[in-house]
Design a protein around this motif. Structure first.
Motif, PDB file in Angstrom:
ATOM      1  N   LEU A 101       0.831  -1.203   0.000  1.00  0.00           N
ATOM      2  CA  LEU A 101       0.000   0.000   0.000  1.00  0.00           C
ATOM      3  C   LEU A 101       0.868   1.257   0.000  1.00  0.00           C
ATOM      4  CD1 LEU A 101      -2.818   1.289   0.156  1.00  0.00           C
ATOM      5  CD2 LEU A 101      -2.689   1.041   2.643  1.00  0.00           C
ATOM      6  N   ALA A 102       1.984   1.226   0.711  1.00  0.00           N
ATOM      7  CA  ALA A 102       2.888   2.383   0.767  1.00  0.00           C
ATOM      8  C   ALA A 102       3.459   2.700  -0.615  1.00  0.00           C
ATOM      9  CB  ALA A 102       4.015   2.138   1.762  1.00  0.00           C
ATOM     10  N   THR A 103       3.745   1.673  -1.403  1.00  0.00           N
ATOM     11  CA  THR A 103       4.256   1.889  -2.758  1.00  0.00           C
ATOM     12  C   THR A 103       3.198   2.555  -3.629  1.00  0.00           C
ATOM     13  OG1 THR A 103       5.722  -0.018  -2.569  1.00  0.00           O
ATOM     14  CG2 THR A 103       5.217   0.745  -4.804  1.00  0.00           C
ATOM     15  N   VAL A 104       1.967   2.114  -3.490  1.00  0.00           N
ATOM     16  CA  VAL A 104       0.872   2.725  -4.255  1.00  0.00           C
ATOM     17  C   VAL A 104       0.738   4.191  -3.843  1.00  0.00           C
ATOM     18  CG1 VAL A 104      -1.616   2.687  -4.721  1.00  0.00           C
ATOM     19  CG2 VAL A 104      -0.333   0.532  -4.583  1.00  0.00           C
ATOM     20  N   TYR A 105       0.763   4.450  -2.547  1.00  0.00           N
ATOM     21  CA  TYR A 105       0.654   5.814  -2.047  1.00  0.00           C
ATOM     22  C   TYR A 105       1.792   6.686  -2.597  1.00  0.00           C
ATOM     23  CZ  TYR A 105       0.508   9.803   1.065  1.00  0.00           C
ATOM     24  OH  TYR A 105       0.475  11.080   1.551  1.00  0.00           O
ATOM     25  N   ARG A 106       3.041   6.201  -2.487  1.00  0.00           N
ATOM     26  CA  ARG A 106       4.187   6.981  -2.973  1.00  0.00           C
ATOM     27  C   ARG A 106       4.104   7.232  -4.481  1.00  0.00           C
ATOM     28  NH1 ARG A 106       6.979   3.561   0.557  1.00  0.00           N
ATOM     29  NH2 ARG A 106       7.683   2.297  -1.205  1.00  0.00           N
ATOM     30  N   THR A 107       3.649   6.225  -5.223  1.00  0.00           N
ATOM     31  CA  THR A 107       3.526   6.380  -6.672  1.00  0.00           C
ATOM     32  C   THR A 107       2.468   7.415  -7.017  1.00  0.00           C
ATOM     33  OG1 THR A 107       4.258   4.117  -7.054  1.00  0.00           O
ATOM     34  CG2 THR A 107       3.025   5.182  -8.840  1.00  0.00           C
ATOM     35  N   LEU A 108       1.339   7.377  -6.326  1.00  0.00           N
ATOM     36  CA  LEU A 108       0.292   8.362  -6.588  1.00  0.00           C
ATOM     37  C   LEU A 108       0.764   9.780  -6.238  1.00  0.00           C
ATOM     38  CD1 LEU A 108      -2.835   6.351  -5.419  1.00  0.00           C
ATOM     39  CD2 LEU A 108      -2.255   7.006  -7.769  1.00  0.00           C
ATOM     40  N   GLU A 109       1.522   9.899  -5.160  1.00  0.00           N
ATOM     41  CA  GLU A 109       2.067  11.216  -4.802  1.00  0.00           C
ATOM     42  C   GLU A 109       3.067  11.696  -5.858  1.00  0.00           C
ATOM     43  OE1 GLU A 109       1.128  13.380  -2.330  1.00  0.00           O
ATOM     44  OE2 GLU A 109      -0.508  11.933  -2.149  1.00  0.00           O
ATOM     45  N   LEU A 110       3.890  10.783  -6.378  1.00  0.00           N
ATOM     46  CA  LEU A 110       4.820  11.141  -7.445  1.00  0.00           C
ATOM     47  C   LEU A 110       4.060  11.565  -8.699  1.00  0.00           C
ATOM     48  CD1 LEU A 110       7.657  11.351  -8.678  1.00  0.00           C
ATOM     49  CD2 LEU A 110       7.509   8.890  -9.181  1.00  0.00           C
ATOM     50  N   LEU A 111       2.997  10.841  -9.028  1.00  0.00           N
ATOM     51  CA  LEU A 111       2.175  11.209 -10.177  1.00  0.00           C
ATOM     52  C   LEU A 111       1.566  12.595  -9.992  1.00  0.00           C
ATOM     53  CD1 LEU A 111       0.454   7.760 -10.804  1.00  0.00           C
ATOM     54  CD2 LEU A 111       2.075   8.889 -12.336  1.00  0.00           C
ATOM     55  N   CYS A 112       1.227  12.936  -8.761  1.00  0.00           N
ATOM     56  CA  CYS A 112       0.736  14.296  -8.469  1.00  0.00           C
ATOM     57  C   CYS A 112       1.846  15.314  -8.676  1.00  0.00           C
ATOM     58  CB  CYS A 112       0.218  14.395  -7.034  1.00  0.00           C
ATOM     59  SG  CYS A 112      -1.344  13.585  -6.745  1.00  0.00           S
ATOM     60  N   ASP A 113       3.020  15.021  -8.135  1.00  0.00           N
ATOM     61  CA  ASP A 113       4.165  15.936  -8.273  1.00  0.00           C
ATOM     62  C   ASP A 113       4.515  16.184  -9.738  1.00  0.00           C
ATOM     63  OD1 ASP A 113       4.317  16.056  -5.509  1.00  0.00           O
ATOM     64  OD2 ASP A 113       6.035  14.683  -5.370  1.00  0.00           O
ATOM     65  N   LEU A 114       4.338  15.161 -10.571  1.00  0.00           N
ATOM     66  CA  LEU A 114       4.650  15.270 -11.999  1.00  0.00           C
ATOM     67  C   LEU A 114       3.476  15.831 -12.807  1.00  0.00           C
ATOM     68  CD1 LEU A 114       6.594  11.903 -12.512  1.00  0.00           C
ATOM     69  CD2 LEU A 114       7.543  14.195 -12.177  1.00  0.00           C
ATOM     70  N   HIS A 115       2.395  16.188 -12.109  1.00  0.00           N
ATOM     71  CA  HIS A 115       1.185  16.750 -12.734  1.00  0.00           C
ATOM     72  C   HIS A 115       0.548  15.798 -13.739  1.00  0.00           C
ATOM     73  CE1 HIS A 115       2.019  20.473 -10.686  1.00  0.00           C
ATOM     74  NE2 HIS A 115       3.253  20.425 -11.168  1.00  0.00           N
ATOM     75  N   ILE A 116       0.606  14.516 -13.415  1.00  0.00           N
ATOM     76  CA  ILE A 116      -0.036  13.495 -14.245  1.00  0.00           C
ATOM     77  C   ILE A 116      -1.419  13.192 -13.687  1.00  0.00           C
ATOM     78  CG2 ILE A 116       0.113  11.075 -15.004  1.00  0.00           C
ATOM     79  CD1 ILE A 116       3.223  11.498 -14.926  1.00  0.00           C
ATOM     80  N   VAL A 117      -1.533  13.233 -12.373  1.00  0.00           N
ATOM     81  CA  VAL A 117      -2.838  13.084 -11.722  1.00  0.00           C
ATOM     82  C   VAL A 117      -3.061  14.265 -10.789  1.00  0.00           C
ATOM     83  CG1 VAL A 117      -2.834  10.546 -11.798  1.00  0.00           C
ATOM     84  CG2 VAL A 117      -2.045  11.698  -9.758  1.00  0.00           C
ATOM     85  N   GLU A 118      -4.314  14.459 -10.444  1.00  0.00           N
ATOM     86  CA  GLU A 118      -4.706  15.510  -9.510  1.00  0.00           C
ATOM     87  C   GLU A 118      -5.313  14.830  -8.290  1.00  0.00           C
ATOM     88  OE1 GLU A 118      -5.397  19.629  -8.503  1.00  0.00           O
ATOM     89  OE2 GLU A 118      -4.370  18.803 -10.223  1.00  0.00           O
ATOM     90  N   LYS A 119      -4.855  15.220  -7.122  1.00  0.00           N
ATOM     91  CA  LYS A 119      -5.412  14.702  -5.874  1.00  0.00           C
ATOM     92  C   LYS A 119      -6.602  15.581  -5.518  1.00  0.00           C
ATOM     93  CE  LYS A 119      -3.743  13.493  -1.253  1.00  0.00           C
ATOM     94  NZ  LYS A 119      -2.540  13.559  -0.408  1.00  0.00           N
ATOM     95  N   MET A 120      -7.741  14.972  -5.271  1.00  0.00           N
ATOM     96  CA  MET A 120      -8.950  15.736  -5.001  1.00  0.00           C
ATOM     97  C   MET A 120      -9.712  15.162  -3.819  1.00  0.00           C
ATOM     98  SD  MET A 120     -10.546  15.442  -8.808  1.00  0.00           S
ATOM     99  CE  MET A 120      -9.895  16.943  -9.460  1.00  0.00           C
ATOM    100  N   ASN A 121     -10.544  15.997  -3.253  1.00  0.00           N
ATOM    101  CA  ASN A 121     -11.438  15.583  -2.184  1.00  0.00           C
ATOM    102  C   ASN A 121     -12.802  16.153  -2.517  1.00  0.00           C
ATOM    103  OD1 ASN A 121     -12.974  15.438   0.250  1.00  0.00           O
ATOM    104  ND2 ASN A 121     -11.062  15.199   1.381  1.00  0.00           N
ATOM    105  N   PHE A 122     -13.795  15.296  -2.592  1.00  0.00           N
ATOM    106  CA  PHE A 122     -15.140  15.726  -2.958  1.00  0.00           C
ATOM    107  C   PHE A 122     -16.045  15.893  -1.743  1.00  0.00           C
ATOM    108  CE2 PHE A 122     -13.656  13.514  -6.857  1.00  0.00           C
ATOM    109  CZ  PHE A 122     -13.631  14.622  -7.675  1.00  0.00           C
ATOM    110  N   GLY A 123     -15.460  16.174  -0.594  1.00  0.00           N
ATOM    111  CA  GLY A 123     -16.251  16.440   0.593  1.00  0.00           C
ATOM    112  C   GLY A 123     -16.556  15.219   1.434  1.00  0.00           C
ATOM    113  N   ASP A 124     -16.049  14.054   1.039  1.00  0.00           N
ATOM    114  CA  ASP A 124     -16.315  12.846   1.813  1.00  0.00           C
ATOM    115  C   ASP A 124     -15.121  12.445   2.672  1.00  0.00           C
ATOM    116  OD1 ASP A 124     -14.607  11.983  -0.182  1.00  0.00           O
ATOM    117  OD2 ASP A 124     -15.907  10.370  -0.898  1.00  0.00           O
ATOM    118  N   GLY A 125     -14.084  13.297   2.705  1.00  0.00           N
ATOM    119  CA  GLY A 125     -12.914  13.027   3.533  1.00  0.00           C
ATOM    120  C   GLY A 125     -11.939  12.024   2.951  1.00  0.00           C
ATOM    121  N   VAL A 126     -12.164  11.596   1.711  1.00  0.00           N
ATOM    122  CA  VAL A 126     -11.306  10.604   1.072  1.00  0.00           C
ATOM    123  C   VAL A 126     -10.545  11.275  -0.065  1.00  0.00           C
ATOM    124  CG1 VAL A 126     -11.251   8.431  -0.222  1.00  0.00           C
ATOM    125  CG2 VAL A 126     -12.908   8.730   1.627  1.00  0.00           C
ATOM    126  N   ALA A 127      -9.231  11.139  -0.054  1.00  0.00           N
ATOM    127  CA  ALA A 127      -8.431  11.655  -1.164  1.00  0.00           C
ATOM    128  C   ALA A 127      -8.625  10.730  -2.352  1.00  0.00           C
ATOM    129  CB  ALA A 127      -6.962  11.722  -0.780  1.00  0.00           C
TER     130      ALA A 127
END
Length: 157
Positions: free
Chosen positions: A55-81
């Motif tokens: 799970l930590a690898t998935v988390y780190r990869t998603l954060e890297l994808l955010c840093d590289l502007h490939i994905v956007e991290k969002m919250n739609f009001g349900d408290g879940v990124a």
């Protein structure tokens, strides 16, 4: 050029490698583009192909994808990124309709704010590099007839 090749180029431009594990995570996001998956949801899907992936690898990869502007991290009001792929075709993120009653999330791919961006630059000397707009409300079908989610929550009460 397919999306994976394009993303591999984005990785290489920043001196990163698109490893097979990272590619599997990206592929899950591509396959579930409309779903706005959480870290846990990506993990549950990708672990069928990579059972030793943590799970930590998935988390780190998603954060890297955010840093590289490939994905956007969002919250739609349900408290879940949740993670949303940035479209390579569009300069900006797309917009969302979020139903307060049933939780349905719908994407609007058109950029309705382009004229506003031009006006901000003309009148304020401000150049917009990105924006995101979420509309919260309810669908007429949810308000008038009650939707499935509303009926389920009443049954639990």
């Amino acid at each position: 050029m397919n999306p994976i090749e394009h993303i591999a180029q984005q990785f290489a431009a920043q001196n990163y490698k698109l490893t097979s594990q990272r590619e599997a995570i990206v592929q899950v996001l591509l396959d579930h583009e409309q779903d706005h998956l959480s870290v846990e949801e990506v993990y549950m899907i990708v672990k069928s192909s990579y059972p030793h992936l943590g799970l930590a690898t998935v988390y780190r990869t998603l954060e890297l994808l955010c840093d590289l502007h490939i994905v956007e991290k969002m919250n739609f009001g349900d408290g879940v990124a949740r993670y949303d792929l940035r479209g390579g075709v569009h300069e900006h993120m797309h917009h969302h309709l979020i139903c307060n009653v049933c939780g349905k999330l719908e994407e609007i791919k058109e950029d309705w704010l382009l004229e506003l961006e031009h006006r901000l630059e003309r009148e304020y000397g401000f150049t917009v590099t990105d924006h995101r707009l979420d509309f919260k409300g309810s669908y007429n079908t949810c308000k008038s007839s009650g939707c499935k989610r509303e009926k389920e929550s009443e049954a639990v009460s």
